[in-house]
Scaffold this active site. Structure first.
Site, PDB file in Angstrom:
ATOM      1  N   TYR A  56       0.740  -1.079   0.004  1.00  0.00           N
ATOM      2  CA  TYR A  56       0.004  -0.142  -0.112  1.00  0.00           C
ATOM      3  C   TYR A  56       0.802   1.165   0.037  1.00  0.00           C
ATOM      4  O   TYR A  56       1.638   1.287   0.771  1.00  0.00           O
ATOM      5  CB  TYR A  56      -0.933   0.004   1.084  1.00  0.00           C
ATOM      6  CG  TYR A  56      -1.791  -0.822   1.280  1.00  0.00           C
ATOM      7  CD1 TYR A  56      -2.465  -1.865   0.381  1.00  0.00           C
ATOM      8  CD2 TYR A  56      -2.344  -1.285   2.438  1.00  0.00           C
ATOM      9  CE1 TYR A  56      -3.304  -2.824   0.290  1.00  0.00           C
ATOM     10  CE2 TYR A  56      -3.371  -2.364   2.575  1.00  0.00           C
ATOM     11  CZ  TYR A  56      -3.733  -3.045   1.452  1.00  0.00           C
ATOM     12  OH  TYR A  56      -4.979  -3.993   1.843  1.00  0.00           O
ATOM     13  N   LEU A 211     -17.418  -0.582   3.100  1.00  0.00           N
ATOM     14  CA  LEU A 211     -18.346   0.477   2.648  1.00  0.00           C
ATOM     15  C   LEU A 211     -18.419   0.598   1.094  1.00  0.00           C
ATOM     16  O   LEU A 211     -19.248   1.773   0.744  1.00  0.00           O
ATOM     17  CB  LEU A 211     -17.956   1.740   3.335  1.00  0.00           C
ATOM     18  CG  LEU A 211     -17.756   1.672   4.930  1.00  0.00           C
ATOM     19  CD1 LEU A 211     -17.035   2.980   5.521  1.00  0.00           C
ATOM     20  CD2 LEU A 211     -19.133   1.582   5.619  1.00  0.00           C
ATOM     21  N   ALA A 212     -17.912  -0.254   0.506  1.00  0.00           N
ATOM     22  CA  ALA A 212     -17.902  -0.287  -1.274  1.00  0.00           C
ATOM     23  C   ALA A 212     -17.349   1.174  -1.577  1.00  0.00           C
ATOM     24  O   ALA A 212     -17.897   1.921  -2.162  1.00  0.00           O
ATOM     25  CB  ALA A 212     -19.270  -0.650  -1.728  1.00  0.00           C
ATOM     26  N   SER A 213     -16.204   1.280  -0.827  1.00  0.00           N
ATOM     27  CA  SER A 213     -15.376   2.631  -1.043  1.00  0.00           C
ATOM     28  C   SER A 213     -16.301   3.801  -0.824  1.00  0.00           C
ATOM     29  O   SER A 213     -15.972   4.831  -1.323  1.00  0.00           O
ATOM     30  CB  SER A 213     -14.897   2.537  -2.563  1.00  0.00           C
ATOM     31  OG  SER A 213     -13.966   1.765  -2.772  1.00  0.00           O
ATOM     32  N   GLY A 214     -17.244   3.831   0.042  1.00  0.00           N
ATOM     33  CA  GLY A 214     -17.964   5.113   0.339  1.00  0.00           C
ATOM     34  C   GLY A 214     -19.154   4.972   0.087  1.00  0.00           C
ATOM     35  O   GLY A 214     -20.088   5.827   0.379  1.00  0.00           O
ATOM     36  N   LEU A 215     -19.838   4.026  -1.006  1.00  0.00           N
ATOM     37  CA  LEU A 215     -21.151   4.083  -1.598  1.00  0.00           C
ATOM     38  C   LEU A 215     -21.861   3.774  -0.507  1.00  0.00           C
ATOM     39  O   LEU A 215     -23.322   4.170  -0.480  1.00  0.00           O
ATOM     40  CB  LEU A 215     -21.023   2.880  -2.531  1.00  0.00           C
ATOM     41  CG  LEU A 215     -20.786   3.393  -4.172  1.00  0.00           C
ATOM     42  CD1 LEU A 215     -20.751   2.242  -4.962  1.00  0.00           C
ATOM     43  CD2 LEU A 215     -21.688   4.478  -4.544  1.00  0.00           C
TER      44      LEU A 215
HETATM   45  P1  NAP Z   1     -13.804   1.078   2.245  1.00  0.00           P
HETATM   46  O1  NAP Z   1     -13.696   1.023   3.682  1.00  0.00           O
HETATM   47  O2  NAP Z   1     -15.322   0.491   1.641  1.00  0.00           O
HETATM   48  O3  NAP Z   1     -14.141   2.660   1.905  1.00  0.00           O
HETATM   49  C1  NAP Z   1     -13.136   3.768   2.733  1.00  0.00           C
HETATM   50  C2  NAP Z   1     -13.547   4.846   2.269  1.00  0.00           C
HETATM   51  O4  NAP Z   1     -14.910   5.357   2.071  1.00  0.00           O
HETATM   52  C3  NAP Z   1     -12.507   6.019   2.908  1.00  0.00           C
HETATM   53  O5  NAP Z   1     -11.657   6.082   2.466  1.00  0.00           O
HETATM   54  C4  NAP Z   1     -13.564   7.423   2.861  1.00  0.00           C
HETATM   55  O6  NAP Z   1     -13.180   7.708   1.228  1.00  0.00           O
HETATM   56  C5  NAP Z   1     -14.833   6.769   2.631  1.00  0.00           C
HETATM   57  N1  NAP Z   1     -15.390   6.792   4.143  1.00  0.00           N
HETATM   58  C6  NAP Z   1     -15.097   5.895   4.833  1.00  0.00           C
HETATM   59  N2  NAP Z   1     -15.841   6.096   6.130  1.00  0.00           N
HETATM   60  C7  NAP Z   1     -16.815   7.292   5.529  1.00  0.00           C
HETATM   61  C8  NAP Z   1     -17.614   7.838   6.543  1.00  0.00           C
HETATM   62  N3  NAP Z   1     -18.215   7.596   7.826  1.00  0.00           N
HETATM   63  N4  NAP Z   1     -18.518   8.924   5.818  1.00  0.00           N
HETATM   64  C9  NAP Z   1     -18.131   9.347   4.582  1.00  0.00           C
HETATM   65  N5  NAP Z   1     -17.306   8.434   3.659  1.00  0.00           N
HETATM   66  C10 NAP Z   1     -16.265   7.424   4.238  1.00  0.00           C
HETATM   67  O7  NAP Z   1     -12.746   0.887   1.439  1.00  0.00           O
HETATM   68  P2  NAP Z   1     -11.040   0.472   1.667  1.00  0.00           P
HETATM   69  O8  NAP Z   1     -10.691   1.636   2.525  1.00  0.00           O
HETATM   70  O9  NAP Z   1     -10.478   0.565   0.496  1.00  0.00           O
HETATM   71  O10 NAP Z   1     -10.993  -0.996   2.416  1.00  0.00           O
HETATM   72  C11 NAP Z   1     -11.101  -1.093   3.776  1.00  0.00           C
HETATM   73  C12 NAP Z   1      -9.584  -1.817   4.055  1.00  0.00           C
HETATM   74  O11 NAP Z   1      -9.652  -2.989   3.681  1.00  0.00           O
HETATM   75  C13 NAP Z   1      -8.321  -1.147   3.285  1.00  0.00           C
HETATM   76  O12 NAP Z   1      -7.907  -0.002   3.758  1.00  0.00           O
HETATM   77  C14 NAP Z   1      -7.270  -2.230   3.520  1.00  0.00           C
HETATM   78  O13 NAP Z   1      -6.781  -2.253   4.729  1.00  0.00           O
HETATM   79  C15 NAP Z   1      -8.390  -3.557   3.244  1.00  0.00           C
HETATM   80  N6  NAP Z   1      -8.140  -3.974   2.005  1.00  0.00           N
HETATM   81  C16 NAP Z   1      -7.730  -5.215   1.838  1.00  0.00           C
HETATM   82  C17 NAP Z   1      -7.684  -5.749   0.456  1.00  0.00           C
HETATM   83  C18 NAP Z   1      -7.172  -7.226   0.242  1.00  0.00           C
HETATM   84  O14 NAP Z   1      -6.701  -7.693  -0.681  1.00  0.00           O
HETATM   85  N7  NAP Z   1      -6.663  -7.831   1.400  1.00  0.00           N
HETATM   86  C19 NAP Z   1      -8.305  -5.009  -0.616  1.00  0.00           C
HETATM   87  C20 NAP Z   1      -8.671  -3.722  -0.343  1.00  0.00           C
HETATM   88  C21 NAP Z   1      -8.711  -3.324   0.888  1.00  0.00           C
HETATM   89  P3  NAP Z   1     -13.303   9.318   0.916  1.00  0.00           P
HETATM   90  O15 NAP Z   1     -13.354  10.208   1.971  1.00  0.00           O
HETATM   91  O16 NAP Z   1     -12.054   9.514  -0.266  1.00  0.00           O
HETATM   92  O17 NAP Z   1     -14.599   9.440   0.125  1.00  0.00           O
END
Ligand code: NAP
Length: 315
Positions: A56, A211-215
């Protein structure tokens, strides 16, 4: 904050974790100041699990930034990182789980993380060329050396999880206590085969992209402009924002609001209630997001509510 143990182990983690894949990378990722604000908000909210990877950020930037942000607090948390994604691919498989690779990767991560031990060391992606026994034996040695306390994996198919569990048991090696896989209200594919395999292998699931990347936070609405400074405002991520997904999100928002809840509470609480889930590792770019995520897991859905959610999400 509720704590859970991972797999059949004594490793205790907060049921909400912090994903750190947006630390130390390209322009949209968090620098040290931004990461420190998010990390300290997480600590204040009772989050103990911090998930990163050597892959990362830029050149280990997430591990480096997380270590700098944590400082002395490192000893108080569960530090999880990953290996298997070489920056220079000098062999024909993309991922590397060989003994030689692991022994070098762990030293590099320990150095970037400025620590003597990794609490949870995860095999990020399966390497089709290396037998799982070799990977497990190398990881077992790291546990015995005290460099690693527990081992986990990620993105392994169900058959390989069960094979790994059986291989560890057969040879008396340390076992994977957890695996990571994508699971959210908008991506439920893991439920059919993977989740039963995780249970059969006595592991816990750390769902990613929860959170589906924030969706699933409610900030993206059908027909509305994209909020500035959000992940979906970046073209790369917009392919995940289909009309079908936005329609489902609108129905989930209506479902949650009819019960005096938010869609964020629904997304997080639903995951926490899924079988085998150990901790939900949501990412965040701002302290208020971490606080909201940490506070969002108190809704215990009834059987009727779960059935209605199934109907909305098509599962
Ligand atoms: P996620 O948790 O689905 O989405 C996170 C994003 O959503 C944040 O960066 C933020 O983006 C937005 N967000 C989060 N909380 C919010 C709230 N309360 N209100 C409004 N927006 C909010 O996706 P992710 O961070 O990519 O995935 C989580 C973790 O999983 C990663 O950090 C990583 O550690 C792990 N991961 C592992 C793998 C693997 O292959 N093992 C793959 C992917 C991820 P913005 O503010 O930019 O909109």
């Amino acid at each position: 904050m509720e704590k859970r143990t991972l797999g059949r182990s004594g490793l205790e983690v907060s049921v909400v974790g912090l994903g750190c894949n947006n630390f130390g990378g390209m322009k949209a990722s968090l620098d040290l100041e931004g990461a420190r604000a998010v990390v300290f908000a997480a600590l204040d909210a009772g989050i103990t699990l911090f998930d990163t990877s050597d892959s990362y950020g830029i050149a280990g930037g997430s591990e480096i930034t997380l270590a700098a942000a944590l400082g002395d607090k490192r000893k108080d948390i569960v530090l999880a990182t990953k290996f298997a994604s070489p920056l220079n691919r000098d062999r024909d498989s993309r991922y590397n789980g060989s003994r030689g690779y692991i022994m070098k990767a762990v030293e590099d991560s320990l150095s970037r993380l400025k620590t003597d031990w990794i609490d949870l060391y995860q095999y990020h992606f399966p390497d089709p060329r290396t037998p799982i026994e070799e990977t497990l034996r190398a990881l077992d040695d790291l546990v015995k050396q005290g460099k690693v306390r527990y081992i986990g994996c990620s993105n392994l198919p169900g058959w390989q999880l069960v094979d790994a569990a059986w291989t560890s048991r057969h040879h008396g090696l340390h076992r994977f206590v957890s695996t990571q896989a994508e699971l959210s209200l908008l991506a439920r594919g893991a439920e059919k085969d993977l989740v039963p395999a995780i249970a059969a292998a006595n592991m816990s699931l750390l769902p990613y992209f929860p959170l589906a990347s924030g969706l699933l936070t409610g900030k993206y609405r059908k027909g509305a402009a994209l909020p500035a400074d959000s992940r979906m405002a970046m073209p790369y991520f917009q392919r995940g924002m289909t009309d079908q997904r936005l329609d489902t999100v609108e129905r989930l928002i209506a479902f949650a609001e009819a019960r005096g809840r938010s869609v964020l509470e629904l997304a997080m609480s639903w995951l926490v209630g899924r079988p085998a889930v150990g901790s939900v590792i949501a990412g965040a770019t701002r302290p208020e997001q971490v606080r909201a995520n940490a506070a969002s897991v108190g809704w215990v859905l009834t059987a009727e509510e779960l059935a209605e959610v199934d109907a909305i999400t098509g599962s």
